[in-house]
Design a protein around this motif. Sequence first.
Motif, PDB file in Angstrom:
ATOM      1  N   SER A 194      -2.132   8.071  12.797  1.00 46.19           N
ATOM      2  CA  SER A 194      -1.328   7.031  12.129  1.00 46.19           C
ATOM      3  C   SER A 194      -2.169   5.762  11.899  1.00 46.19           C
ATOM      4  CB  SER A 194      -0.052   6.713  12.922  1.00 46.19           C
ATOM      5  OG  SER A 194      -0.365   6.048  14.118  1.00 46.19           O
ATOM      6  N   LEU A 195      -3.047   5.430  12.865  1.00 43.13           N
ATOM      7  CA  LEU A 195      -3.902   4.241  12.683  1.00 43.13           C
ATOM      8  C   LEU A 195      -4.872   4.452  11.520  1.00 43.13           C
ATOM      9  CD1 LEU A 195      -4.637   3.251  16.410  1.00 43.13           C
ATOM     10  CD2 LEU A 195      -3.338   1.919  14.726  1.00 43.13           C
ATOM     11  N   LEU A 196      -5.422   5.670  11.433  1.00 47.40           N
ATOM     12  CA  LEU A 196      -6.355   5.975  10.336  1.00 47.40           C
ATOM     13  C   LEU A 196      -5.649   5.903   8.982  1.00 47.40           C
ATOM     14  CD1 LEU A 196      -8.481   8.972  11.683  1.00 47.40           C
ATOM     15  CD2 LEU A 196      -9.329   6.751  10.898  1.00 47.40           C
ATOM     16  N   VAL A 197      -4.476   6.525   8.920  1.00 50.92           N
ATOM     17  CA  VAL A 197      -3.713   6.523   7.657  1.00 50.92           C
ATOM     18  C   VAL A 197      -3.335   5.081   7.281  1.00 50.92           C
ATOM     19  CG1 VAL A 197      -1.528   7.242   6.586  1.00 50.92           C
ATOM     20  CG2 VAL A 197      -2.841   8.871   7.942  1.00 50.92           C
ATOM     21  N   ASP A 198      -2.877   4.320   8.267  1.00 46.74           N
ATOM     22  CA  ASP A 198      -2.492   2.927   7.987  1.00 46.74           C
ATOM     23  C   ASP A 198      -3.683   2.122   7.465  1.00 46.74           C
ATOM     24  OD1 ASP A 198       0.080   3.429   8.726  1.00 46.74           O
ATOM     25  OD2 ASP A 198       0.005   2.375  10.645  1.00 46.74           O
ATOM     26  N   ALA A 199      -4.874   2.359   8.041  1.00 48.05           N
ATOM     27  CA  ALA A 199      -6.068   1.625   7.606  1.00 48.05           C
ATOM     28  C   ALA A 199      -6.399   1.981   6.154  1.00 48.05           C
ATOM     29  CB  ALA A 199      -7.239   1.954   8.523  1.00 48.05           C
ATOM     30  N   LEU A 204      -6.075   0.530   0.223  1.00 46.71           N
ATOM     31  CA  LEU A 204      -5.531   0.717  -1.130  1.00 46.71           C
ATOM     32  C   LEU A 204      -4.732  -0.518  -1.560  1.00 46.71           C
ATOM     33  CD1 LEU A 204      -4.160   4.397  -1.144  1.00 46.71           C
ATOM     34  CD2 LEU A 204      -6.096   3.487  -2.438  1.00 46.71           C
ATOM     35  N   ALA A 205      -3.955  -1.058  -0.618  1.00 45.63           N
ATOM     36  CA  ALA A 205      -3.129  -2.226  -0.944  1.00 45.63           C
ATOM     37  C   ALA A 205      -4.020  -3.418  -1.292  1.00 45.63           C
ATOM     38  CB  ALA A 205      -2.215  -2.565   0.232  1.00 45.63           C
ATOM     39  N   THR A 206      -5.110  -3.569  -0.549  1.00 45.23           N
ATOM     40  CA  THR A 206      -6.045  -4.674  -0.825  1.00 45.23           C
ATOM     41  C   THR A 206      -6.640  -4.513  -2.226  1.00 45.23           C
ATOM     42  OG1 THR A 206      -6.577  -4.678   1.517  1.00 45.23           O
ATOM     43  CG2 THR A 206      -8.057  -5.909   0.094  1.00 45.23           C
ATOM     44  N   ALA A 207      -6.805  -3.254  -2.629  1.00 50.79           N
ATOM     45  CA  ALA A 207      -7.358  -2.989  -3.966  1.00 50.79           C
ATOM     46  C   ALA A 207      -6.285  -3.075  -5.050  1.00 50.79           C
ATOM     47  CB  ALA A 207      -8.010  -1.612  -3.975  1.00 50.79           C
ATOM     48  N   GLY A 208      -5.075  -3.434  -4.664  1.00 55.22           N
ATOM     49  CA  GLY A 208      -4.019  -3.641  -5.658  1.00 55.22           C
ATOM     50  C   GLY A 208      -2.999  -2.531  -5.744  1.00 55.22           C
ATOM     51  N   LEU A 209      -3.192  -1.455  -4.947  1.00 57.15           N
ATOM     52  CA  LEU A 209      -2.232  -0.329  -4.976  1.00 57.15           C
ATOM     53  C   LEU A 209      -1.343  -0.410  -3.730  1.00 57.15           C
ATOM     54  CD1 LEU A 209      -3.945   3.062  -5.946  1.00 57.15           C
ATOM     55  CD2 LEU A 209      -1.864   2.067  -6.900  1.00 57.15           C
ATOM     56  N   SER A 210      -0.242  -1.115  -3.820  1.00 55.15           N
ATOM     57  CA  SER A 210       0.565  -1.335  -2.608  1.00 55.15           C
ATOM     58  C   SER A 210       1.705  -0.316  -2.445  1.00 55.15           C
ATOM     59  CB  SER A 210       1.127  -2.756  -2.616  1.00 55.15           C
ATOM     60  OG  SER A 210       1.899  -2.935  -3.778  1.00 55.15           O
ATOM     61  N   GLY A 211       2.001   0.455  -3.505  1.00 55.37           N
ATOM     62  CA  GLY A 211       3.108   1.428  -3.432  1.00 55.37           C
ATOM     63  C   GLY A 211       2.941   2.437  -2.306  1.00 55.37           C
ATOM     64  N   GLN A 213       1.367   2.221   0.458  1.00 57.97           N
ATOM     65  CA  GLN A 213       1.543   1.604   1.783  1.00 57.97           C
ATOM     66  C   GLN A 213       3.025   1.470   2.112  1.00 57.97           C
ATOM     67  OE1 GLN A 213       0.358  -2.525   2.370  1.00 57.97           O
ATOM     68  NE2 GLN A 213      -0.519  -1.980   4.358  1.00 57.97           N
ATOM     69  N   ARG A 214       3.823   1.039   1.120  1.00 56.70           N
ATOM     70  CA  ARG A 214       5.264   0.887   1.377  1.00 56.70           C
ATOM     71  C   ARG A 214       5.902   2.229   1.723  1.00 56.70           C
ATOM     72  NH1 ARG A 214       5.088  -2.760  -2.837  1.00 56.70           N
ATOM     73  NH2 ARG A 214       5.825  -1.251  -4.346  1.00 56.70           N
ATOM     74  N   ARG A 215       5.433   3.293   1.069  1.00 56.30           N
ATOM     75  CA  ARG A 215       6.077   4.601   1.260  1.00 56.30           C
ATOM     76  C   ARG A 215       5.563   5.370   2.464  1.00 56.30           C
ATOM     77  NH1 ARG A 215       5.898   8.447  -3.409  1.00 56.30           N
ATOM     78  NH2 ARG A 215       7.278   9.597  -2.040  1.00 56.30           N
ATOM     79  N   PHE A 216       4.266   5.180   2.779  1.00 55.29           N
ATOM     80  CA  PHE A 216       3.672   6.091   3.767  1.00 55.29           C
ATOM     81  C   PHE A 216       3.186   5.427   5.054  1.00 55.29           C
ATOM     82  CE2 PHE A 216       2.664   8.128  -0.450  1.00 55.29           C
ATOM     83  CZ  PHE A 216       3.678   9.075  -0.365  1.00 55.29           C
ATOM     84  N   ALA A 217       3.140   4.105   5.107  1.00 52.06           N
ATOM     85  CA  ALA A 217       2.619   3.469   6.326  1.00 52.06           C
ATOM     86  C   ALA A 217       3.569   3.714   7.495  1.00 52.06           C
ATOM     87  CB  ALA A 217       2.431   1.973   6.092  1.00 52.06           C
TER      88      ALA A 217
END
Length: 256
Positions: A194-199, A204-211, A213-217
Amino acid sequence: MPTVTGSFAASFSASFSTAAAFVAGATGYTGRAVVAALRTRGVETVAHIRPGSVNGAEWRARFEALGATVDESPWEPAAIVAALTTHRPTHLFALLGTTRARAKREGITAPYETVDYGLTKLLLDAASACGHGPRFIYLSALGAREGTSNPYLSVRGRLERELQASRLPFLIARPAFISGRDREESRPTERAVSLLVDAALRGLATAGLSGPQRRFASLTGRQLAEGLTALALAARDARTIADAAAIRGAIPAEQA
Ligand SMILES: NC(=O)c1ccc[n+]([C@@H]2O[C@H](COP(=O)([O-])OP(=O)(O)OC[C@H]3O[C@@H](n4cnc5c(N)ncnc54)[C@H](OP(=O)(O)O)[C@@H]3O)[C@@H](O)[C@H]2O)c1
């Protein structure tokens, strides 16, 4: 977030003015946080502990300190129907599950079939039989799908179908990982993944793809409990499916 509202659900809504909750799986990482979140909102809450729980006395004290009532009815159909008939919850939380390691310690073969599905189905049948139609809040999982070769996801897909075929109002929650450093039970692999996936999702969110993160974090037990409780109590009668993004979006700002 697909939402369907059934006419049966609407038919019994008028008889409830205040919420009352019954939490099955109250001793779990999510369950204990749900009991706390409900009590913080002033909801009359029954925390179900399995009879014979090794830490039963400690759990009783913890839940009673929160102002919850403890119920230790055995996992038998008639006993659970009787408990629901007595407590008359408007909202029934099904937060049950085991792991292969825990099931092995307890001598349970086919753990997902026996516990994750079996106990939840017993609860669903009891909720249908108890006569007052509580809203059934089912903690499923991202990717739940009947027929897949993964038994963990397959039993959740089956239970979801059976819940949707029932006449009960429901909330099906499909989070990704439920993980936090405050989980008392050690689950090193789940935590590391989970820590790896969250990182990766943060990247991706930092690169502008935040969707994604909202769905899978991952959600901590407390975050999940806050979102789940808010979604559950927002409607008495709705038939709703919520992914992690919807759960996250429902967390009150002061708890986020
Ligand atoms: N971990 C994840 O990343 C994740 C992600 C999505 C969905 N989920 C699902 O969400 C649900 C809750 O997760 P969680 O992490 O909060 O679970 P948890 O901490 O493992 O708690 C599970 C609950 O089920 C009860 N239980 C287990 N085996 C039982 C048995 N044989 N008889 C009676 N009760 C039993 C436990 O009672 P005792 O305390 O008495 O053992 C506990 O109250 C589970 O279905 C889980 O699979 C998990």
